[in-house]
Design a protein around this motif. Structure first.
Motif, PDB file in Angstrom:
ATOM      1  N   SER A  83     -14.820 -31.398  -1.506  1.00 48.68           N
ATOM      2  CA  SER A  83     -14.209 -30.203  -2.075  1.00 48.68           C
ATOM      3  C   SER A  83     -15.319 -29.257  -2.522  1.00 48.68           C
ATOM      4  O   SER A  83     -16.245 -29.680  -3.233  1.00 48.68           O
ATOM      5  N   LEU A  84     -15.236 -27.998  -2.100  1.00 47.25           N
ATOM      6  CA  LEU A  84     -16.215 -26.997  -2.509  1.00 47.25           C
ATOM      7  C   LEU A  84     -15.734 -26.359  -3.814  1.00 47.25           C
ATOM      8  O   LEU A  84     -14.614 -25.847  -3.894  1.00 47.25           O
ATOM      9  N   LEU A  85     -16.589 -26.385  -4.825  1.00 45.33           N
ATOM     10  CA  LEU A  85     -16.204 -25.892  -6.142  1.00 45.33           C
ATOM     11  C   LEU A  85     -16.176 -24.371  -6.184  1.00 45.33           C
ATOM     12  O   LEU A  85     -17.008 -23.713  -5.547  1.00 45.33           O
ATOM     13  N   PRO A  86     -15.245 -23.799  -6.945  1.00 49.62           N
ATOM     14  CA  PRO A  86     -15.134 -22.335  -7.019  1.00 49.62           C
ATOM     15  C   PRO A  86     -16.302 -21.668  -7.737  1.00 49.62           C
ATOM     16  O   PRO A  86     -16.482 -20.459  -7.668  1.00 49.62           O
ATOM     17  N   ARG A  87     -17.103 -22.461  -8.447  1.00 52.07           N
ATOM     18  CA  ARG A  87     -18.341 -21.978  -9.078  1.00 52.07           C
ATOM     19  C   ARG A  87     -19.279 -23.168  -9.169  1.00 52.07           C
ATOM     20  O   ARG A  87     -18.839 -24.333  -9.128  1.00 52.07           O
ATOM     21  N   ASP A  88     -20.564 -22.883  -9.309  1.00 53.51           N
ATOM     22  CA  ASP A  88     -21.531 -23.973  -9.430  1.00 53.51           C
ATOM     23  C   ASP A  88     -21.437 -24.597 -10.815  1.00 53.51           C
ATOM     24  O   ASP A  88     -20.955 -23.979 -11.776  1.00 53.51           O
ATOM     25  N   LEU A  89     -21.911 -25.828 -10.933  1.00 50.67           N
ATOM     26  CA  LEU A  89     -21.946 -26.496 -12.234  1.00 50.67           C
ATOM     27  C   LEU A  89     -22.982 -25.806 -13.120  1.00 50.67           C
ATOM     28  O   LEU A  89     -23.986 -25.301 -12.635  1.00 50.67           O
ATOM     29  N   ASP A  90     -22.736 -25.803 -14.430  1.00 52.23           N
ATOM     30  CA  ASP A  90     -23.697 -25.168 -15.326  1.00 52.23           C
ATOM     31  C   ASP A  90     -23.681 -25.788 -16.711  1.00 52.23           C
ATOM     32  O   ASP A  90     -22.818 -26.614 -17.037  1.00 52.23           O
ATOM     33  N   ILE A  91     -24.660 -25.401 -17.509  1.00 53.42           N
ATOM     34  CA  ILE A  91     -24.799 -25.908 -18.878  1.00 53.42           C
ATOM     35  C   ILE A  91     -23.695 -25.347 -19.764  1.00 53.42           C
ATOM     36  O   ILE A  91     -23.139 -26.044 -20.616  1.00 53.42           O
ATOM     37  N   GLU A  92     -23.366 -24.068 -19.552  1.00 55.44           N
ATOM     38  CA  GLU A  92     -22.413 -23.385 -20.425  1.00 55.44           C
ATOM     39  C   GLU A  92     -21.050 -24.062 -20.445  1.00 55.44           C
ATOM     40  O   GLU A  92     -20.377 -24.088 -21.480  1.00 55.44           O
ATOM     41  N   HIS A  93     -20.630 -24.613 -19.318  1.00 54.59           N
ATOM     42  CA  HIS A  93     -19.338 -25.299 -19.263  1.00 54.59           C
ATOM     43  C   HIS A  93     -19.449 -26.784 -19.592  1.00 54.59           C
ATOM     44  O   HIS A  93     -18.485 -27.532 -19.447  1.00 54.59           O
ATOM     45  N   GLY A  94     -20.644 -27.198 -20.006  1.00 56.33           N
ATOM     46  CA  GLY A  94     -20.836 -28.580 -20.412  1.00 56.33           C
ATOM     47  C   GLY A  94     -20.945 -29.569 -19.274  1.00 56.33           C
ATOM     48  O   GLY A  94     -20.844 -30.785 -19.484  1.00 56.33           O
ATOM     49  N   GLU A  95     -21.175 -29.063 -18.043  1.00 54.40           N
ATOM     50  CA  GLU A  95     -21.220 -29.945 -16.876  1.00 54.40           C
ATOM     51  C   GLU A  95     -22.625 -30.441 -16.567  1.00 54.40           C
ATOM     52  O   GLU A  95     -22.801 -31.442 -15.869  1.00 54.40           O
ATOM     53  N   LEU A  96     -23.631 -29.723 -17.074  1.00 53.19           N
ATOM     54  CA  LEU A  96     -25.021 -30.129 -16.919  1.00 53.19           C
ATOM     55  C   LEU A  96     -25.655 -30.275 -18.293  1.00 53.19           C
ATOM     56  O   LEU A  96     -25.319 -29.540 -19.225  1.00 53.19           O
ATOM     57  N   THR A  97     -26.562 -31.227 -18.427  1.00 47.36           N
ATOM     58  CA  THR A  97     -27.343 -31.335 -19.644  1.00 47.36           C
ATOM     59  C   THR A  97     -28.404 -30.233 -19.625  1.00 47.36           C
ATOM     60  O   THR A  97     -28.661 -29.635 -18.580  1.00 47.36           O
ATOM     61  N   PRO A  98     -29.062 -29.952 -20.748  1.00 51.81           N
ATOM     62  CA  PRO A  98     -30.131 -28.944 -20.738  1.00 51.81           C
ATOM     63  C   PRO A  98     -31.266 -29.263 -19.778  1.00 51.81           C
ATOM     64  O   PRO A  98     -32.002 -28.379 -19.369  1.00 51.81           O
ATOM     65  N   SER A  99     -31.408 -30.546 -19.402  1.00 52.53           N
ATOM     66  CA  SER A  99     -32.434 -30.914 -18.423  1.00 52.53           C
ATOM     67  C   SER A  99     -31.862 -30.961 -17.008  1.00 52.53           C
ATOM     68  O   SER A  99     -32.458 -31.522 -16.103  1.00 52.53           O
ATOM     69  N   LEU A 100     -30.650 -30.372 -16.835  1.00 46.48           N
ATOM     70  CA  LEU A 100     -29.999 -30.162 -15.539  1.00 46.48           C
ATOM     71  C   LEU A 100     -29.478 -31.433 -14.885  1.00 46.48           C
ATOM     72  O   LEU A 100     -29.272 -31.474 -13.668  1.00 46.48           O
ATOM     73  N   LYS A 101     -29.231 -32.474 -15.669  1.00 45.86           N
ATOM     74  CA  LYS A 101     -28.572 -33.664 -15.145  1.00 45.86           C
ATOM     75  C   LYS A 101     -27.069 -33.447 -15.181  1.00 45.86           C
ATOM     76  O   LYS A 101     -26.530 -32.855 -16.116  1.00 45.86           O
ATOM     77  N   ILE A 102     -26.382 -33.956 -14.161  1.00 49.35           N
ATOM     78  CA  ILE A 102     -24.928 -33.797 -14.092  1.00 49.35           C
ATOM     79  C   ILE A 102     -24.245 -34.745 -15.077  1.00 49.35           C
ATOM     80  O   ILE A 102     -24.561 -35.938 -15.133  1.00 49.35           O
ATOM     81  N   LYS A 103     -23.315 -34.213 -15.852  1.00 43.17           N
ATOM     82  CA  LYS A 103     -22.473 -35.043 -16.718  1.00 43.17           C
ATOM     83  C   LYS A 103     -21.263 -35.464 -15.885  1.00 43.17           C
ATOM     84  O   LYS A 103     -20.259 -34.767 -15.808  1.00 43.17           O
ATOM     85  N   ARG A 104     -21.404 -36.599 -15.244  1.00 41.72           N
ATOM     86  CA  ARG A 104     -20.396 -37.032 -14.266  1.00 41.72           C
ATOM     87  C   ARG A 104     -18.980 -37.097 -14.844  1.00 41.72           C
ATOM     88  O   ARG A 104     -18.039 -36.586 -14.223  1.00 41.72           O
ATOM     89  N   PRO A 105     -18.768 -37.729 -15.999  1.00 44.88           N
ATOM     90  CA  PRO A 105     -17.394 -37.793 -16.527  1.00 44.88           C
ATOM     91  C   PRO A 105     -16.805 -36.408 -16.786  1.00 44.88           C
ATOM     92  O   PRO A 105     -15.617 -36.195 -16.554  1.00 44.88           O
ATOM     93  N   VAL A 106     -17.641 -35.484 -17.259  1.00 42.18           N
ATOM     94  CA  VAL A 106     -17.158 -34.131 -17.542  1.00 42.18           C
ATOM     95  C   VAL A 106     -16.733 -33.438 -16.253  1.00 42.18           C
ATOM     96  O   VAL A 106     -15.659 -32.817 -16.180  1.00 42.18           O
ATOM     97  N   VAL A 107     -17.548 -33.539 -15.221  1.00 44.75           N
ATOM     98  CA  VAL A 107     -17.244 -32.878 -13.947  1.00 44.75           C
ATOM     99  C   VAL A 107     -15.990 -33.474 -13.318  1.00 44.75           C
ATOM    100  O   VAL A 107     -15.108 -32.745 -12.833  1.00 44.75           O
ATOM    101  N   GLU A 108     -15.880 -34.798 -13.342  1.00 45.72           N
ATOM    102  CA  GLU A 108     -14.700 -35.438 -12.756  1.00 45.72           C
ATOM    103  C   GLU A 108     -13.431 -35.045 -13.505  1.00 45.72           C
ATOM    104  O   GLU A 108     -12.361 -34.882 -12.900  1.00 45.72           O
ATOM    105  N   LYS A 109     -13.538 -34.883 -14.818  1.00 43.34           N
ATOM    106  CA  LYS A 109     -12.370 -34.474 -15.608  1.00 43.34           C
ATOM    107  C   LYS A 109     -12.016 -33.015 -15.336  1.00 43.34           C
ATOM    108  O   LYS A 109     -10.838 -32.671 -15.162  1.00 43.34           O
ATOM    109  N   THR A 110     -13.032 -32.160 -15.288  1.00 44.68           N
ATOM    110  CA  THR A 110     -12.798 -30.736 -15.049  1.00 44.68           C
ATOM    111  C   THR A 110     -12.140 -30.500 -13.693  1.00 44.68           C
ATOM    112  O   THR A 110     -11.242 -29.657 -13.562  1.00 44.68           O
TER     113      THR A 110
END
Length: 631
Positions: free
Chosen positions: A589-616
């Motif tokens: 699935s192609l996301l309608p926007r890229d993952l980012d820190i502001e939406h809580g999907e990436l940590t400040p060091s740019l690691k993906i917060k997997r549970p957050v992304v899967e929930k979103t």
């Protein structure tokens, strides 16, 4: 005893000791460079113009001592927590070193952290003072004043002409703190010397809160000896040299950024400091660094940008780039294999000739973009796709992948420029031990390991054994002394068919072949096949879209188009040819926007917060598995 081991064992108790020794040894040598506004009244001075300025070690010491004494003047004592919420800039370093020389303990806060979590960190740490970059950081503390009984003073780096009122806090500028410190030193001239002499190596120096993927962050307790060790180990390993010019833009609130300061103080090399990510491309040819550190995402974006521009030019230029990219990877891979087998760098004559031609046509331009004299760029905080590593190595921009965690003071192992093993995170730093547990988990022991989580004894006991071994949560192996990371232990999942899948391995492979991808998350835990959520790099996909009947469309419209889906599907199918059957991506699935820190999907060091992304994107995931039979 080796010279490296001797250096480790003779290390002083703290970085404050190292700093004063460095100032005494090379007071007039250049220490730091930083951008500053040009005086608009000066010749050629225009509003908004900048120039790089320098501080010698003696000048740096004057400011550091003034800050340290200023903290003493406002009542900050030994091990008192003092928070620092700012982007990467020269004032960050001066404030941090001032804290250390005063005997205080720095609590780091990302400036991007929201007000609620900032208040939690300030409260949990018991911070008594806060260095705030600007009014926006001040406002976060003011908004939660009732939760911060220990916080008394806020020091602003960037302050308006009239200081804002903040009920319950004393607000002052950094200049005012330094002024108070200068006055304090006039009455107590030996205050700094006494404070540094009194430092114990097991005294708390820093609290860094792990960004984590779920729940509240944990405060990692790092003592003075952790930073002293890391500084000396970087020099002892040969990673840093006294003649280096290092460009520092990484967040200093992150352990990877902060470790750089310790090493630079030991060697005394020049550090250029500017944390504005949008200025990196501009700064590199100006600073012309010999060394820099970065996260893998930056190298991925650079590669995608180069590939995207070549594609846009089309025709012969794009074919030349594809050929040169393949030559770079082949040359790096074969040269590395021969070095491992024979101890000598070598490649077949035909490939050597091709590499020389590609160097003149392509690689010289890539090196020039990095300033032209980069001997190595340390990469950490996340896995680097090997194909990206081979490309840059073949192009003459060696990426020295390393490994470490907040809990190990950031540096545990790293590749050396003289013996890079792409696909590994190098060999352990002198003084650090590595062991692989029966289940494949990497265990670390050494002076850099934390002394525990702040006020969390049970969680500390879960990861830190009584004999000092720290459980990293990462899976890996040792090959000829080089450490290889397989995946995060908690991220490895099992399909409903009983097959184990390491998602980061698949994600890395995809990033290496698809120049349009920004982030990818492989899913499949308990499912009967693997799927993926994919975010595209807007700066690369939009020019492509404009040339394929999608001009004028928004990013969301572009990624939803049949043309783009067909484009990305081609790369997914190419990926699948290199995977085991149970690893293959059946749907995406192609996301309608890229993952980012502001939406809580990436940590400040740019690691993906997997549970957050899967929930979103739970609906997108559900759609991919709609109608599938789950075992």
């Amino acid at each position: 005893m080796s010279s490296a081991q001797s250096m480790i064992e003779r290390r002083p108790p703290s970085v404050a000791h190292l700093f004063l020794s460095r100032v005494e040894a090379t007071p007039d040598a250049e220490a730091y460079r930083y951008p500053a506004p040009v005086d608009e009244h000066a010749a050629d001075g225009a509003p908004g113009a900048e120039q790089w300025r320098s501080l010698t070690w003696a000048q740096t010491a004057d400011r550091v001592k003034a800050v340290a004494a200023g903290l003493m003047a406002i009542g900050i004592g030994s091990e008192d927590p003092v928070a620092l919420s700012s982007s990467t800039r020269i004032e960050w370093i001066i404030a941090d070193m001032g804290n250390m020389c005063a005997g205080a303990a720095t609590t780091t806060v990302y400036p991007s952290t929201n007000a609620d979590e900032t208040a939690f960190i300030l409260s949990n740490s018991g911070s008594k003072a806060l260095f705030a970059e600007n009014e926006a950081q001040l406002a976060k503390a003011v908004a939660h004043r009732d939760q911060l009984p220990a916080l008394r003073t806020i020091i602003l780096f960037d302050a308006p002409a009239e200081l804002p009122e903040a009920e319950g806090f004393e607000v002052m500028t950094l200049a005012e703190l330094e002024k108070r410190g200068t006055e304090y030193l006039a009455e107590h001239p030996d205050a700094i010397t006494k404070a540094v002499d009194a430092l114990d190596r097991e005294q708390l120096a820093t609290l860094i809160y792990t960004s984590g993927t779920t729940g509240r962050p944990k405060g990692v307790r790092l003592v003075h000896d952790c930073w002293s060790y890391e500084g000396v180990a970087q020099e002892a390993s040969g990673l840093l040299r006294s003649d280096d010019v290092q460009f520092t833009w990484l967040p200093l609130s992150h352990v990877f950024g902060k470790i750089l300061i310790s090493g630079q103080i030991v060697t005394g090399h020049v550090m250029a400091v500017d944390g504005r990510v949008d200025r990196i491309v501009h700064n590199l040819p100006v600073v012309r660094p010999t060394l820099m550190a970065s996260a893998p995402r930056i190298f991925e974006k650079v590669y995608n940008g180069i590939a995207g521009r070549a594609r846009a030019e089309g025709g012969l230029k794009y074919k030349i780039f594809l050929w040169a990219a393949k030559v770079a990877r082949d040359h790096a891979r074969i040269t590395q294999a021969n070095r491992v087998a024979t101890g000598k760098d070598s490649a077949p004559l035909a490939l050597t000739v091709q590499h020389a031609i590609a160097d003149k046509l392509v690689y010289t331009k890539i090196r020039a973009a990095f300033g032209g004299r980069l001997r190595g760029s340390v990469s950490g905080s996340a896995a680097l796709a090997p194909e990206i590593g081979y490309f840059f190595l073949g192009a003459g921009v060696p990426i020295l992948e390393g490994y470490g965690l907040t809990e190990t003071s950031g540096g545990s192992s790293v590749n050396r420029a003289e013996d890079i093993r792409v696909g590994t995170v190098g060999v352990p730093l002198p003084g650090t031990e590595v062991r692989i547990a029966e289940d494949g988990e990497i265990l670390l022991r050494g002076p850099g390991v934390m002394r525990g989580y702040h006020d969390l004894p049970e969680q500390t006991a879960e990861v830190l054994e009584p004999d000092g071994w720290f459980h990293t949560g990462d899976i890996g192996e040792l090959v000829d002394g080089f450490l290889k990371i397989t995946d995060r232990k908690k991220d490895v999942f099992k399909t409903s068919g009983g097959k184990y899948v390491a998602p980061s391995e698949i994600e890395g492979k995809f990033k290496a072949i698809c120049p349009f991808v920004s982030n990818i998350l492989v899913i499949g835990n308990g499912r009967n096949f693997c799927s993926a959520l994919i975010g595209l790099d807007e700066a690369v996909i939009m020019p492509w879209a404009a040339e394929h009947e999608l001009a004028g469309k928004s990013y969301a419209e572009v990624v939803a188009s049949p043309q783009v889906r067909e484009l990305i599907n081609g790369f997914v199918q190419r990926l699948n040819t290199d995977l085991q059957r149970w690893q293959t991506i059946k749907k995406f699935s192609l996301l309608p926007r890229d993952l980012d820190i502001e939406h809580g999907e990436l940590t400040p060091s740019l690691k993906i917060k997997r549970p957050v992304v899967e929930k979103t994107y739970a609906d997108a995931v559900a759609e991919m598995y709609a109608g599938s039979v789950e075992a």
